[in-house]
Design an enzyme around this catalytic site. Structure first.
Site, PDB file in Angstrom:
ATOM      1  N   ARG A 102       0.833  -1.210   0.000  1.00  0.00           N
ATOM      2  CA  ARG A 102       0.000   0.000   0.000  1.00  0.00           C
ATOM      3  C   ARG A 102       0.873   1.268   0.000  1.00  0.00           C
ATOM      4  NH1 ARG A 102      -2.986  -3.646  -0.473  1.00  0.00           N
ATOM      5  NH2 ARG A 102      -5.098  -3.872   0.343  1.00  0.00           N
ATOM      6  N   SER A 136     -10.224  -0.508   3.886  1.00  0.00           N
ATOM      7  CA  SER A 136      -9.419  -0.669   5.104  1.00  0.00           C
ATOM      8  C   SER A 136      -8.911   0.688   5.565  1.00  0.00           C
ATOM      9  CB  SER A 136      -8.207  -1.556   4.837  1.00  0.00           C
ATOM     10  OG  SER A 136      -8.607  -2.811   4.378  1.00  0.00           O
ATOM     11  N   GLU A 143      -4.075   3.676   6.511  1.00  0.00           N
ATOM     12  CA  GLU A 143      -3.948   3.431   5.072  1.00  0.00           C
ATOM     13  C   GLU A 143      -4.602   4.575   4.299  1.00  0.00           C
ATOM     14  OE1 GLU A 143      -5.663   1.998   1.835  1.00  0.00           O
ATOM     15  OE2 GLU A 143      -5.748  -0.050   2.611  1.00  0.00           O
TER      16      GLU A 143
END
Ligand code: EPU
Length: 348
Positions: A168, A242, A344
């Protein structure tokens, strides 16, 4: 398109936060982008340094009005730029919807992105955080991208190596944060697809569907079924997927934790570390003794009942309220496991 003043960003962020942009405009090609940024400088030199580019708005949390220039990327189009026996190379406009691109590939039996079905957002945002799901990451199908440097207005070409992809993560979240506008992304797709069902949940779903020899369409269908069961649809409940990353820790530390918490979920990584399931850590902690964050709601801010890693806006939650809930959750995970969760989602 011209700059508009005081525009609500509600339709442009998947968390459905109602804040205003001081200036707002969309662009459909490089020339439009260039003229908008040139005009911005003449219009309001003091705010010019606050240029912010929006893709699908599906990985951001807006915590207040945006006192600057917000640009929405609407560059469209697909073109095949090269083909050989194994691969087809497709250049895609950064403003295309990600899942439409996945469907475009599946219809032509070009393999590589089927495991990434139904991820919200635009194609141009995908490399920024190296999107990933169900055993595949964007970097595996990424070939190159073109991006405009906001400082000198020149278009620069980035290869896979240039992007420094990580979990990510990419150079656009670090060294080049806020400095480039992604215009197109070129993908390398397989003409003879390799099916990837390494992620346990896909195998189980295909079994339920009674499919032994899956096609990429079957894999996509399985992923869509899993995602729809676990993840809230942003069209119905505001969210950005998320909220935190799954933390990576040393194996030794994992074994210590495992002694104290035998059910802890961790996956060994090729680099010897262990990736923990942050959803599990969050589920094991809560607002009070014996209570879990999973399914918790305070006003309109909440923690999703099917996936604790996803924070949700049930209606009129402010960005600050969701941010504050995220801080409280991260603190309680830290208190119980001494693990620091990293966000995130981009906070703006
Ligand atoms: N789990 C729990 N409780 C929860 C949620 C998960 O115990 O509330 C456990 C599950 O039972 C499972 C493990 O945690 O054993 C992993 O759960 P899951 O397969 O749902 O995936 P995840 O690790 O929570 C990651 C990505 C998702 C991606 C899925 C599938 C991150 C931060 N998230 O979630 O990506 O869809 O794997 O590959 O890596 C996103 O980035 O926005 C996103 C949704």
């Amino acid at each position: 398109m011209q700059w508009q003043k005081n525009i609500s960003l509600l339709p442009y962020n998947s968390f459905k936060i109602d804040v205003m942009a001081h200036y707002f405009a969309t662009f459909e090609d490089d020339d439009e982008l260039l003229s908008l940024i040139t005009n911005a400088k003449t219009m309001d030199n003091t705010l010019y340094n606050k240029l912010f580019v929006l893709g699908g708005g599906s990985n951001i949390l807006l915590t207040g009005h945006v006192d600057g220039f917000v640009l929405r990327n609407q560059i469209k189009g697909f073109s095949i730029i090269h083909e050989d026996n194994e691969y087809v190379y497709v250049k895609v406009g950064a403003g295309e919807n990600w899942h439409s691109f996945v469907q475009y590939c599946i219809e032509r039996n070009w393999g590589g992105v089927e495991n990434l079905s139904l991820i919200p957002g635009h194609v141009g945002a995908a490399p920024i955080q190296n999107i990933g799901a169900y055993g595949v990451e964007l970097k595996e199908v990424f070939y190159s991208l073109e991006a405009m440097n906001l400082a000198d207005k020149k278009v620069r070409h980035f290869t896979r190596n240039d992007c420094a992809f990580g979990y990510r993560d990419s150079i656009f979240k670090r060294k080049y944060k806020g400095q480039f506008v992604i215009l197109t992304v070129t993908f390398q797709l397989r003409k003879h697809p390799h099916i990837n069902t390494s992620y346990g949940a896909i195998e189980q779903e295909l079994d339920k569907m009674n499919i032994q020899q899956p096609t990429i369409q079957d894999v996509s269908n399985a992923v869509i079924r899993i995602r729809s069961a676990k993840l809230p649809d942003p069209k119905v409940i505001g969210n950005a997927g998320s909220f935190f990353k799954n933390p990576e820790i040393e194996e030794e530390r994992f074994l210590q934790l495992k002694k104290e918490f035998p059910d802890i979920i961790g996956y060994p990584l090729p680099n010897g570390k262990v990736k923990l399931a942050a959803g599990w850590l969050i589920e094991q902690t809560g607002p009070a003794e014996g209570k879990s964050w999973k399914g918790y709601r305070l006003g309109d801010a909440g923690c999703h009942a099917q996936q604790a890693l996803v924070l949700v806006n049930y209606g009129n939650a402010s960005g600050e309220a969701i941010f504050s809930l995220s801080e409280t959750i991260a603190q309680s995970v830290d208190n119980k496991f001494s693990i620091q969760l990293e966000r995130e989602v981009n906070i703006i």
